[in-house]
Design a protein around this motif. Structure first.
Motif, mmCIF file in Angstrom:
data_model
loop_
_atom_site.group_PDB
_atom_site.id
_atom_site.type_symbol
_atom_site.label_atom_id
_atom_site.label_comp_id
_atom_site.label_asym_id
_atom_site.label_seq_id
_atom_site.Cartn_x
_atom_site.Cartn_y
_atom_site.Cartn_z
ATOM 1 N N ILE A 32 0.451 -1.095 -0.421
ATOM 2 C CA ILE A 32 0.082 0.382 0.221
ATOM 3 C C ILE A 32 0.721 0.892 0.050
ATOM 4 C CG2 ILE A 32 -1.613 1.684 0.927
ATOM 5 C CD1 ILE A 32 -3.053 -1.109 2.463
ATOM 6 N N GLY A 33 0.651 2.117 -1.062
ATOM 7 C CA GLY A 33 1.519 2.621 -1.182
ATOM 8 C C GLY A 33 2.802 2.804 -2.182
ATOM 9 N N ALA A 34 3.043 3.511 -3.168
ATOM 10 C CA ALA A 34 3.682 3.582 -4.601
ATOM 11 C C ALA A 34 4.738 4.473 -4.488
ATOM 12 C CB ALA A 34 3.751 3.595 -5.911
ATOM 13 N N GLY A 35 5.273 5.023 -3.035
ATOM 14 C CA GLY A 35 6.074 5.810 -2.805
ATOM 15 C C GLY A 35 7.804 5.383 -2.818
ATOM 16 N N GLN A 36 8.547 5.893 -2.683
ATOM 17 C CA GLN A 36 10.240 5.408 -1.963
ATOM 18 C C GLN A 36 10.269 3.506 -1.743
ATOM 19 O OE1 GLN A 36 11.245 9.178 -0.584
ATOM 20 N NE2 GLN A 36 11.675 8.613 1.152
ATOM 21 N N ALA A 37 9.416 4.251 -0.324
ATOM 22 C CA ALA A 37 8.851 2.819 0.142
ATOM 23 C C ALA A 37 8.711 1.665 -0.263
ATOM 24 C CB ALA A 37 8.720 3.157 1.401
ATOM 25 N N GLY A 38 7.202 2.184 -0.905
ATOM 26 C CA GLY A 38 6.538 1.079 -1.652
ATOM 27 C C GLY A 38 7.374 0.446 -2.856
ATOM 28 N N LEU A 39 7.965 1.332 -3.619
ATOM 29 C CA LEU A 39 8.860 0.749 -4.602
ATOM 30 C C LEU A 39 9.532 -0.436 -4.280
ATOM 31 C CD1 LEU A 39 8.841 4.017 -7.271
ATOM 32 C CD2 LEU A 39 7.290 2.199 -6.769
ATOM 33 N N ALA A 40 10.674 0.496 -3.012
ATOM 34 C CA ALA A 40 11.753 -0.714 -2.660
ATOM 35 C C ALA A 40 11.026 -2.383 -1.829
ATOM 36 C CB ALA A 40 12.390 0.389 -1.901
ATOM 37 N N ALA A 41 9.821 -1.856 -1.938
ATOM 38 C CA ALA A 41 9.842 -3.068 -1.452
ATOM 39 C C ALA A 41 8.915 -4.203 -2.339
ATOM 40 C CB ALA A 41 8.480 -3.117 -0.636
ATOM 41 N N ALA A 42 8.348 -3.249 -3.393
ATOM 42 C CA ALA A 42 9.004 -3.958 -5.115
ATOM 43 C C ALA A 42 9.696 -4.359 -5.333
ATOM 44 C CB ALA A 42 7.695 -2.919 -5.954
ATOM 45 N N TYR A 43 10.642 -3.936 -5.724
ATOM 46 C CA TYR A 43 11.242 -4.604 -5.970
ATOM 47 C C TYR A 43 12.345 -5.994 -5.132
ATOM 48 C CZ TYR A 43 17.005 -4.634 -7.127
ATOM 49 O OH TYR A 43 17.664 -5.430 -7.397
ATOM 50 N N TYR A 44 12.431 -5.835 -3.724
ATOM 51 C CA TYR A 44 12.031 -7.077 -3.049
ATOM 52 C C TYR A 44 11.241 -8.018 -3.273
ATOM 53 C CZ TYR A 44 16.457 -4.618 -2.005
ATOM 54 O OH TYR A 44 18.301 -3.807 -1.265
ATOM 55 N N LEU A 45 10.402 -7.913 -4.006
ATOM 56 C CA LEU A 45 8.864 -8.484 -3.812
ATOM 57 C C LEU A 45 9.561 -9.561 -5.477
ATOM 58 C CD1 LEU A 45 5.811 -6.936 -2.359
ATOM 59 C CD2 LEU A 45 7.635 -9.485 -1.482
ATOM 60 N N GLN A 46 9.899 -8.691 -5.920
ATOM 61 C CA GLN A 46 10.244 -8.892 -7.865
ATOM 62 C C GLN A 46 11.279 -9.722 -7.857
ATOM 63 O OE1 GLN A 46 11.580 -6.416 -11.097
ATOM 64 N NE2 GLN A 46 9.198 -6.625 -11.486
ATOM 65 N N GLU A 47 12.395 -9.945 -6.372
ATOM 66 C CA GLU A 47 13.980 -10.188 -6.748
ATOM 67 C C GLU A 47 13.470 -11.187 -6.180
ATOM 68 O OE1 GLU A 47 17.774 -9.080 -5.435
ATOM 69 O OE2 GLU A 47 16.489 -9.741 -3.547
ATOM 70 N N ARG A 48 12.647 -11.274 -4.877
ATOM 71 C CA ARG A 48 12.118 -13.222 -4.723
ATOM 72 C C ARG A 48 11.328 -13.293 -5.139
ATOM 73 N NH1 ARG A 48 10.262 -13.791 1.628
ATOM 74 N NH2 ARG A 48 10.958 -15.984 1.986
ATOM 75 N N GLY A 49 10.688 -13.274 -6.201
ATOM 76 C CA GLY A 49 9.821 -14.182 -7.131
ATOM 77 C C GLY A 49 8.010 -14.309 -6.293
ATOM 78 N N VAL A 50 7.625 -13.422 -5.564
ATOM 79 C CA VAL A 50 6.153 -13.628 -5.072
ATOM 80 C C VAL A 50 5.734 -12.577 -5.798
ATOM 81 C CG1 VAL A 50 5.010 -11.985 -2.850
ATOM 82 C CG2 VAL A 50 7.761 -13.275 -2.646
ATOM 83 N N GLU A 51 4.268 -13.420 -5.424
ATOM 84 C CA GLU A 51 2.799 -12.885 -6.163
ATOM 85 C C GLU A 51 3.202 -11.225 -5.806
ATOM 86 O OE1 GLU A 51 -1.825 -13.618 -7.942
ATOM 87 O OE2 GLU A 51 -0.505 -14.340 -5.823
ATOM 88 N N PHE A 52 2.365 -9.841 -6.677
ATOM 89 C CA PHE A 52 2.177 -9.138 -5.301
ATOM 90 C C PHE A 52 1.695 -7.556 -6.744
ATOM 91 C CE2 PHE A 52 6.389 -7.746 -7.174
ATOM 92 C CZ PHE A 52 5.886 -6.079 -7.419
ATOM 93 N N MET A 53 1.351 -6.770 -5.905
ATOM 94 C CA MET A 53 0.544 -5.353 -6.268
ATOM 95 C C MET A 53 0.732 -4.411 -5.700
ATOM 96 S SD MET A 53 -3.579 -7.055 -7.680
ATOM 97 C CE MET A 53 -3.877 -8.446 -8.850
ATOM 98 N N VAL A 54 0.484 -3.175 -6.032
ATOM 99 C CA VAL A 54 1.133 -2.013 -5.406
ATOM 100 C C VAL A 54 -0.176 -1.261 -5.414
ATOM 101 C CG1 VAL A 54 2.842 -0.236 -4.976
ATOM 102 C CG2 VAL A 54 3.510 -2.355 -5.371
ATOM 103 N N LEU A 55 -0.351 -0.776 -4.363
ATOM 104 C CA LEU A 55 -1.860 0.667 -4.737
ATOM 105 C C LEU A 55 -1.072 1.640 -4.423
ATOM 106 C CD1 LEU A 55 -4.274 -1.339 -3.180
ATOM 107 C CD2 LEU A 55 -3.952 -1.458 -5.692
ATOM 108 N N ASP A 56 -1.597 2.918 -5.184
ATOM 109 C CA ASP A 56 -1.778 4.090 -4.524
ATOM 110 C C ASP A 56 -2.665 4.567 -4.645
ATOM 111 O OD1 ASP A 56 1.232 5.751 -3.649
ATOM 112 O OD2 ASP A 56 -0.241 6.748 -5.134
ATOM 113 N N GLU A 57 -2.922 5.771 -4.464
ATOM 114 C CA GLU A 57 -3.851 6.857 -4.472
ATOM 115 C C GLU A 57 -3.498 7.814 -5.354
ATOM 116 O OE1 GLU A 57 -4.500 8.907 -0.384
ATOM 117 O OE2 GLU A 57 -2.816 9.782 -0.494
ATOM 118 N N ARG A 58 -2.824 8.329 -5.838
ATOM 119 C CA ARG A 58 -2.901 9.174 -6.636
ATOM 120 C C ARG A 58 -2.891 8.535 -8.256
ATOM 121 N NH1 ARG A 58 -1.239 14.397 -4.576
ATOM 122 N NH2 ARG A 58 -0.770 13.696 -2.257
#
Length: 347
Positions: free
Chosen positions: A11-37
C-alpha cells in the motif's frame, strides 16, 4: 463483488513501496502495489516548487537503479517525481493507481481484506504499509486562536509564495529544513518574514564530504537498538547549516524563537519576542499518524505503529518508510532499501 487475490499487497507507491516491490520481484513473490494518486511520484511533484532533496543523487538511489545525469547534484522535487516514475516503469511493477485504501481488516480465514474508495477489494496473505512518514498535518493547539483574517497554510499544501495572501508580514513556524526553505522562498518576495524557529536546533553542513562520511562510517545505518542509534533517534533533527545561515542574511527576515501562542490581533507569541499582526502563517510543524483505516491491534496509545524493524504483531503485516523504522536512513530515499529487503525477506 469480485475479490482480487494476491500473495502480497503493498500500500503506497512512494520510495518505500517501490523499494519493497523491487525485493518482492527479486524474490519471485506475486504482488501488487496500490497508490491513491493518479501517477507514481505525484506526492513529490505537488510539493513546493523550491524543494530539493537534502542528499545528492549518488546517495539517493533506490535499489537496482541509480539516478541518471550528474551524481553530484541535489535533485529537484520534479526530478524526484520523475525518478520514481521511471523506477516503477523500468521494473514494470504492477502498480494500481487511484486506489486509495479505505480499510484493512482481518479476513475470515488466513490473510487480510483491503478495500479501496474506488470499490476494489483485495485478499492478501501479506500486507506492506508504505504510505509515508505519517500523513495528517499537525499544527499546535494555539493555531485555533488566530483570528479568521489570518491565512493559515500547512507546509504540505504550500507550493509557492503566490499562495500566501497580501504583501505584509508572514510567519513560518517550524524547526526543520522545510521551514527554512519555505521561509527563504517567501523572503525572496521582499515581504517581512518572521521565522519561529527553535534556537536549540542543531545545524550541520550538507555537502558531498558530509554524505561521504555518513555513508562510509555507517552512521545512517545505525540501528535504533544500538546505544548511539538511540541517542541519535531521541535528538532533534539537525537542519542544513548553509540554509540557516543564508536565511539569517535576509534583511527582511527576523528569527523570533520557538512559537508559544497567538495574540488576539493576529500575531504569534514566541520565545524571543512576539510578531506583529500577520497576513498569514505557514505551519511547517510536521505530521501525526493517521491510520484509522487499519482495523488491527498494532498501535500504541498515541496511534503509532508497534513494530520490530517494520514487522508488526499481526502475522504478515509490516510497515516501511517510517522515521527511525530501524535507522536514520529508514525514511530517506537512499536508505529505505535495506529496510525493504529485511521486511520482504522476513515477513
Amino acid at each position: 463483488m469480485e475479490i482480487t487475490k494476491v500473495h502480497t499487497l503493498v500500500i503506497g507507491a512512494g520510495q518505500a513501496g517501490l523499494a519493497a516491490a523491487y525485493y518482492l520481484q527479486e524474490r519471485g513473490v506475486e504482488f501488487m502495489v496500490l497508490d491513491e494518486r493518479a501517477a507514481v511520484g505525484e506526492v513529490w511533484a505537488t510539493r513546493f516548487d523550491a524543494l530539493r532533496l537534502f542528499s545528492p543523487a549518488w546517495a539517493s538511489g533506490l535499489p537496482g537503479l541509480p539516478w541518471s545525469g550528474s551524481k553530484l547534484r541535489y535533485p529537484s522535487k520534479d526530478e524526484a517525481a520523475a525518478y520514481l516514475r521511471n523506477y516503477a516503469a523500468h521494473f514494470q511493477f504492477p502498480v494500481h493507481l487511484r486506489q486509495r485504501v479505505s480499510s484493512l481488516v482481518p479476513a475470515s480465514g488466513p490473510g487480510y481484506v483491503v478495500e479501496t474508495v474506488a470499490g476494489a477489494i483485495y485478499h492478501a496473505q501479506h500486507v506492506i504499509i508504505s504510505t509515508g512518514a505519517y500523513t495528517e498535518p499537525k499544527v499546535p493547539v494555539f493555531a485555533a486562536s488566530l483570528p479568521a483574517p489570518v491565512q493559515q497554510l500547512h507546509s504540505s499544501h504550500y507550493q509557492r509564495s503566490a499562495q500566501v495572501v497580501g504583501t505584509g508580514p508572514v510567519a513560518v513556524v517550524g524547526s526543520g529544513n522545510s521551514a527554512l526553505q519555505i521561509a527563504a522562498d517567501l523572503a525572496n518576495t521582499g515581504r517581512p518574514v518572521f521565522v519561529a524557529f527553535d534556537d536549540k536546533t542543531s545545524a550541520l553542513p550538507n555537502n558531498q564530504l558530509m554524505w561521504a562520511l555518513l555513508k562510509s562510517t555507517g552512521l545512517l545505518r545505525l540501528s535504533r537498538s544500538n546505544f548511539l542509534g538511540r541517542r541519535m533517534m531521541h535528538s532533534p533533527e539537525p537542519v542544513v547549516s548553509g540554509d540557516l545561515q543564508r536565511l539569517r542574511g535576509y534583511a527582511n527576515v527576523q528569527f523570533v524563537g520557538r512559537a508559544t501562542g497567538a495574540t488576539p490581533e493576529g500575531g504569534l507569541l514566541a520565545r524571543r519576542h512576539p510578531t506583529p499582526p500577520l497576513n498569514a502563517v505557514v505551519w511547517a510543524t510536521g505530521f501525526r499518524p493517521a491510520y484509522d483505516w487499519i482495523k488491527l491491534p498494532i498501535f500504541d496509545a498515541a496511534g503509532v505503529p508497534r513494530h520490530n524493524r517494520g514487522l508488526t504483531e499481526a502475522p504478515g503485516v509490516a510497515f516501511l518508510g517510517l522515521p527511525w523504522l530501524n535507522s536514520r536512513g529508514s525514511a530517506l530515499m537512499g536508505g529505505v532499501g535495506s529496510d525493504a529487503k529485511a521486511v520482504v525477506y522476513n515477513l
